[in-house]
Design a protein around this motif. Structure first.
Motif, short mmCIF file in Angstrom:
data_model
loop_
_atom_site.label_atom_id
_atom_site.label_comp_id
_atom_site.label_asym_id
_atom_site.label_seq_id
_atom_site.Cartn_x
_atom_site.Cartn_y
_atom_site.Cartn_z
N UNK A 214 0.83 -1.21 0.00
CA UNK A 214 0.00 0.00 0.00
C UNK A 214 0.86 1.26 0.00
N UNK A 215 1.98 1.22 0.69
CA UNK A 215 2.79 2.43 0.83
C UNK A 215 3.45 2.85 -0.47
N UNK A 216 3.50 1.97 -1.46
CA UNK A 216 4.12 2.31 -2.74
C UNK A 216 3.12 2.92 -3.73
N UNK A 217 1.84 3.02 -3.36
CA UNK A 217 0.83 3.52 -4.28
C UNK A 217 0.91 5.03 -4.43
N UNK A 218 0.47 5.51 -5.58
CA UNK A 218 0.31 6.95 -5.76
C UNK A 218 -0.86 7.42 -4.90
N UNK A 219 -0.96 8.71 -4.59
CA UNK A 219 -2.09 9.20 -3.77
C UNK A 219 -3.45 8.87 -4.37
N UNK A 220 -3.57 8.94 -5.70
CA UNK A 220 -4.86 8.66 -6.34
C UNK A 220 -5.24 7.19 -6.19
N UNK A 221 -4.28 6.30 -6.43
CA UNK A 221 -4.57 4.87 -6.31
C UNK A 221 -4.81 4.48 -4.86
N UNK A 222 -4.07 5.07 -3.93
CA UNK A 222 -4.26 4.75 -2.51
C UNK A 222 -5.65 5.18 -2.06
N UNK A 223 -6.11 6.36 -2.50
CA UNK A 223 -7.45 6.82 -2.11
C UNK A 223 -8.52 5.88 -2.67
N UNK A 224 -8.39 5.49 -3.94
CA UNK A 224 -9.39 4.58 -4.51
C UNK A 224 -9.38 3.25 -3.78
N UNK A 225 -8.20 2.75 -3.45
CA UNK A 225 -8.11 1.49 -2.71
C UNK A 225 -8.85 1.61 -1.38
N UNK A 226 -8.67 2.70 -0.66
CA UNK A 226 -9.37 2.90 0.62
C UNK A 226 -10.88 2.89 0.41
N UNK B 34 -6.90 4.71 -14.69
CA UNK B 34 -5.46 4.76 -14.39
C UNK B 34 -5.18 4.29 -12.97
N UNK B 35 -6.04 4.69 -12.02
CA UNK B 35 -5.85 4.24 -10.64
C UNK B 35 -6.07 2.74 -10.52
N UNK B 36 -7.09 2.22 -11.21
CA UNK B 36 -7.33 0.78 -11.19
C UNK B 36 -6.18 0.01 -11.82
N UNK B 37 -5.64 0.55 -12.89
CA UNK B 37 -4.49 -0.11 -13.53
C UNK B 37 -3.32 -0.22 -12.55
N UNK B 38 -3.09 0.84 -11.79
CA UNK B 38 -2.00 0.81 -10.82
C UNK B 38 -2.27 -0.22 -9.73
N UNK B 39 -3.50 -0.27 -9.25
CA UNK B 39 -3.84 -1.26 -8.23
C UNK B 39 -3.73 -2.67 -8.79
N UNK B 40 -4.11 -2.85 -10.04
CA UNK B 40 -4.05 -4.18 -10.64
C UNK B 40 -2.61 -4.62 -10.85
N UNK B 41 -1.77 -3.69 -11.31
CA UNK B 41 -0.34 -4.02 -11.47
C UNK B 41 0.28 -4.42 -10.14
N UNK B 42 -0.16 -3.78 -9.06
CA UNK B 42 0.36 -4.10 -7.74
C UNK B 42 -0.36 -5.24 -7.07
N UNK B 43 -1.30 -5.89 -7.78
CA UNK B 43 -2.05 -7.03 -7.26
C UNK B 43 -2.79 -6.68 -5.96
N UNK B 44 -3.26 -5.43 -5.89
CA UNK B 44 -4.11 -5.01 -4.77
C UNK B 44 -5.57 -4.97 -5.17
#
Length: 826
Positions: free
Chosen positions: A376-388, A416-426
């Protein structure tokens, strides 16, 4: 002479008067000199056997070293380790003194060849594999294929969600394949875990070179890369790089050519390495339920786990198929010998925070929450917010537009945020274009939302998502049932709209895709969002009926009724009771349905809602029909008909006349039944209601069947089948099919008729509720009897009688036991 491991070539060497080879090679032969001498020994060993050179197969049999490895060693592609050299020269006929001379010469030549790599022992840094490793057979086979020497790519990536067992898998494979890498097995953590700064490429290169005994290491990155690739392109080394953070961190550590292999794990998909560098990627999925239980058995003991099979399965589900979580649970059970799976599940359910039960005594490397946090700590602010925010939604999967509404963002930013979460398997993609969190990640995301999102934003996010679902569901229902009465309700505000639905079939497909998510939404509307429960349920009841999702129909409407009762909203309580009663009637719980319908009628009368009163009279009439009280049923349908006519309520009139036609048909007044049914057909055709036409034509077709007017019956049943398929009205479609089967049987086409009945019966059994299947089963029994199979017909009638009893349908019970009425001869 057969080569074996017992030194039989010694006799052969003496027989041919061999010259001592090591004496003529000089004081410091090169590796190439020594390899050439070994080749001469292979030629000599083949004398008298009809071969020019001893084969690799013979030599592999004598030494126990695989042929592929021997080919690499003897060609010079890989430096032969000393233990293999010793086995080879002894097999080729060396005596112990000569073998020692070979070893000394080989060590000096290897040192000269590597130019400063040191003369220490072969490094073997692989940690021990995890205890109790099991399953993953397909993944292990794929790693074996990816690592084969003939593969062009010399990099294999194992990626997946945190805690899924990537490192354990790689180490399990690496230990089994260690003999394939005689020049060393290296292991380096690249620092993706919590509390560590990722190791940069320059530092990683220095570590790996140092592990191979290199004393002089360049200070610049380019120099280190060049030295690293030169060294490992000439050696056969396995390099395991654990927990890589990015493609940029890992790319300088690849060995583009040569026998060495890089095996890396990462939570990132490392797409760039696959696309640009040709790396082979294995995405490691979470364990299945069976694999999870097997892992628990291996760690705790099969007897203890199998003693409570249901609880063990539930425990495995709680761990979401993550080996790390399963191992934490197994450790707790091992520490407490009297703790069984059932009690452990109860303890986990009683925890306020799910992840509290998956702590590992302060060990961050084995703590599920800490492992998630490190990703989680490696996510961009946008991806981290969407994950939350995704953690705020309790279940199901979301499409792009729903997710955009959750985050109040555009579709492009959300993607774009979902793509980042998917790449990180979150986040997972269980279906194309749909995204979800498994239960442990969802629990972690909810914790982060509670800690980092203000209460107002959490409420706003849930409101946005539920508003989007409600708006979309209402749009879908308008297409499925365009003539339903609309009530004045507060408008729905939607942040991001999706393309409009254009047909009833498209609307039903959308509801099919969203069913699980919509039900989860109704279950979780507490905290000021209760209104969404009964508004969503009111839009779903007809879909549940058409698709046969009876249990979800009842569950969601019970929840909605509770909300309406607590709020004191009598209108919505009465509407919800009406739909809930229909579900209970479909299930065969006639008494429960009758009670709800009486209460609904009383509620509509109290508030003066005329349409509701007419519909309630129709539904009460349906209930009395099931009970066989036809006079009381007629009275209620006639009341509904009068109210509908006086109020100009076409829908109420259609329902009432369908009921009147049904009762008249059941009581043998076919002409009166036809009057009502034909009038209904005119009404629905004028209104353009395709589903209304399907209902009317099925009713007419059945009536004409009973009158033995087969031409008219065929006309209406065929058109009913076409209309019902247009709007996906499966009950009407299956009744029409069964009626057409009866017509075929009357015409003597018994085989075709039986196939049609059975097709309809098979599909009806997939719908909830026993009534429809019972009706079709009796039709099939009649056809079987006409075909001469009286025994099969009698058995089907017994089954149909049981179904009719479960449905509470007095008429169908009687029909199941009465002999069929034969059609008059033409």
């Amino acid at each position: 002479m057969v080569l074996d491991r017992s030194g039989t070539l010694c006799a052969m060497r003496q027989q041919h008067g061999d010259v001592r080879a090591m004496e003529r090679l000089g004081d410091r032969p090169s590796l190439n000199d020594l390899l050439a001498e070994l080749d001469r020994w292979r030629v000599r060993a083949a004398r008298g056997r009809g071969k020019t050179r001893l084969s690799l197969q013979d030599l592999a049999g004598a030494t126990g070293v695989p042929r592929s490895s021997l080919a690499n060693y003897l060609s010079g592609a890989t430096v032969m380790p000393l233990d293999v050299l010793d086995a080879v020269v002894l097999a080729l006929g060396a005596d112990p003194a000569e073998a020692r001379s070979w070893t000394a010469a080989w060590e000096r030549a290897t040192e000269d060849h590597l130019g400063g790599s040191g003369d220490g022992p072969v490094p073997d840094q692989l940690p021990s594999p995890a205890t109790g490793f099991c399953g993953r057979h397909q993944a292990l086979r794929e790693l074996a294929r990816a690592s084969a020497p003939q593969n062009v790519s010399r990099c294999c990536l194992v990626v997946g969600t945190p805690g899924v067992g990537k490192t354990s898998l790689v180490l399990q494979w690496a230990r089994s394949a260690a003999h394939e890498f005689p020049d060393g097995r290296l292991f380096l953590n690249l620092g993706g875990r919590l509390g560590e700064e990722p190791l940069n490429a320059a530092s990683a290169l220095a570590c790996l070179l140092h592990s191979m005994g290199v004393r002089s290491i360049p200070t610049d990155l380019a120099g280190r890369v060049a030295q690293y690739r030169d060294l490992f392109s000439r050696k056969r080394v396995l390099i395991v790089l654990d927990d890589a953070v990015s493609a940029g961190q890992l790319r300088p550590l690849l060995v583009p050519v040569g026998p060495s292999l890089v095996m890396a794990t990462s939570r990132d998909s490392l797409a760039g390495l696959v696309a640009r560098d040709g790396a082979h990627r294995l995405v490691l999925d979470r364990m299945s339920a069976a694999e999870s239980v097997a892992l628990l058995e291996g760690l705790v003991g099969a007897a203890r786990i199998r003693s409570e099979p249901d609880a063990s399965t539930e425990l495995a589900q709680h761990c979401a198929g993550l080996p790390l979580a399963l191992r934490v649970m197994a450790e707790r059970m091992a520490h407490r010998p009297l703790l069984g799976p059932g009690r452990l599940v109860t303890e986990l359910q009683e925890l306020e925070h799910t992840l509290d039960g998956l702590e590992a005594g302060g060990d961050s490397l084995a703590d599920v929450r800490s492992v998630f946090q490190s990703s989680y700590r490696h996510l961009s602010p946008e991806a981290a917010r969407l994950f939350r925010l995704l953690g705020l939604f309790p279940g199901g999967d979301l499409d792009l537009c729903a997710t955009a509404n959750l985050g109040a963002a555009s579709r492009g930013k959300t993607q774009r945020a979902l793509d980042e979460l998917y790449r990180g398997h979150l986040v997972e993609e269980p279906r194309p274009g749909r995204f979800a969190l498994h239960n442990l990640l969802r629990a972690f995301a909810a914790e982060r939302a509670e800690a980092e999102e203000p209460p107002g934003e959490r409420f706003a996010a849930r409101t946005r998502l539920l508003s989007w679902y409600l708006d979309r569901a209402e749009s879908a229902v308008k297409l499925i049932d365009p003539h339903r009465p609309l009530l004045a309700l507060p408008p729905i505000e939607v942040h991001t709209r999706a393309p409009e639905l254009t047909s009833a079939k498209e609307a039903l497909r959308w509801l099919d895709d969203e069913r699980v998510t919509l039900v989860a939404a109704i279950r979780n509307t507490a905290g000021g969002l209760e209104e969404f429960a009964w508004r969503l349920a009111n839009n779903l009841w007809q879909y549940f009926f058409l698709r046969g999702h009876l249990e979800e129909w009842i569950e969601t409407h019970r929840l909605a009724l509770g909300v309406a009762d607590r709020s004191g909203d009598e209108l919505w309580a009465a509407i919800t009771r009406t739909h809930l009663a229909a579900a209970h009637a479909w299930r065969g719980q006639v008494a429960v349905a009758l009670e709800h319908r009486k209460l609904a009628l009383a509620g509509f009368q109290k508030i003066g809602y005329v349409h509701g009163q007419a519909v309630s009279y129709c539904h009460l009439g349906d209930t009395f029909v099931l009970r066989g009280d036809y006079d009381l049923a007629l009275d209620h349908f006639e009341r509904a008909f009068i109210i509908g006519c006086d109020a100009g309520d076409m829908r109420a009139r259609v329902l009432a006349q369908l009921g009147l036609g049904h009762v008249n048909r059941l009581t043998g007044r076919f002409d009166d039944a036809l009057v009502h049914q034909l009038q209904v057909l005119d009404l629905v055709r004028q209104a353009g209601s395709v589903r209304g036409e399907a209902l009317a034509r099925v009713a007419l077709g059945v009536t004409y069947l009973l009158m033995h007017e087969d031409g008219q019956a065929s006309l209406h049943l065929r058109r009913a089948w076409i209309a019902s398929r247009r709007v996906s009205d499966r009950p009407s479609e299956l009744l029409a099919l069964s009626g057409l089967g009866t017509l075929l049987s009357r015409a003597g086409h018994h085989g075709r008729a039986i196939r049609l009945h059975r097709h309809a019966l098979l599909r009806s059994e997939r719908l909830s509720g026993p009534g429809l299947a019972g009706k079709i089963m009796i039709d099939l029994a009649d056809t079987l009897l006409s075909a001469g199979d009286a025994e099969a017909a009698a058995e089907l009638r017994r089954q149909a009688a049981s179904l009719a009893s479960a449905a509470g349908d007095a008429h169908e019970q009687a029909r199941a036991v009465e002999p069929p009425v034969r059609a008059p001869a033409n």
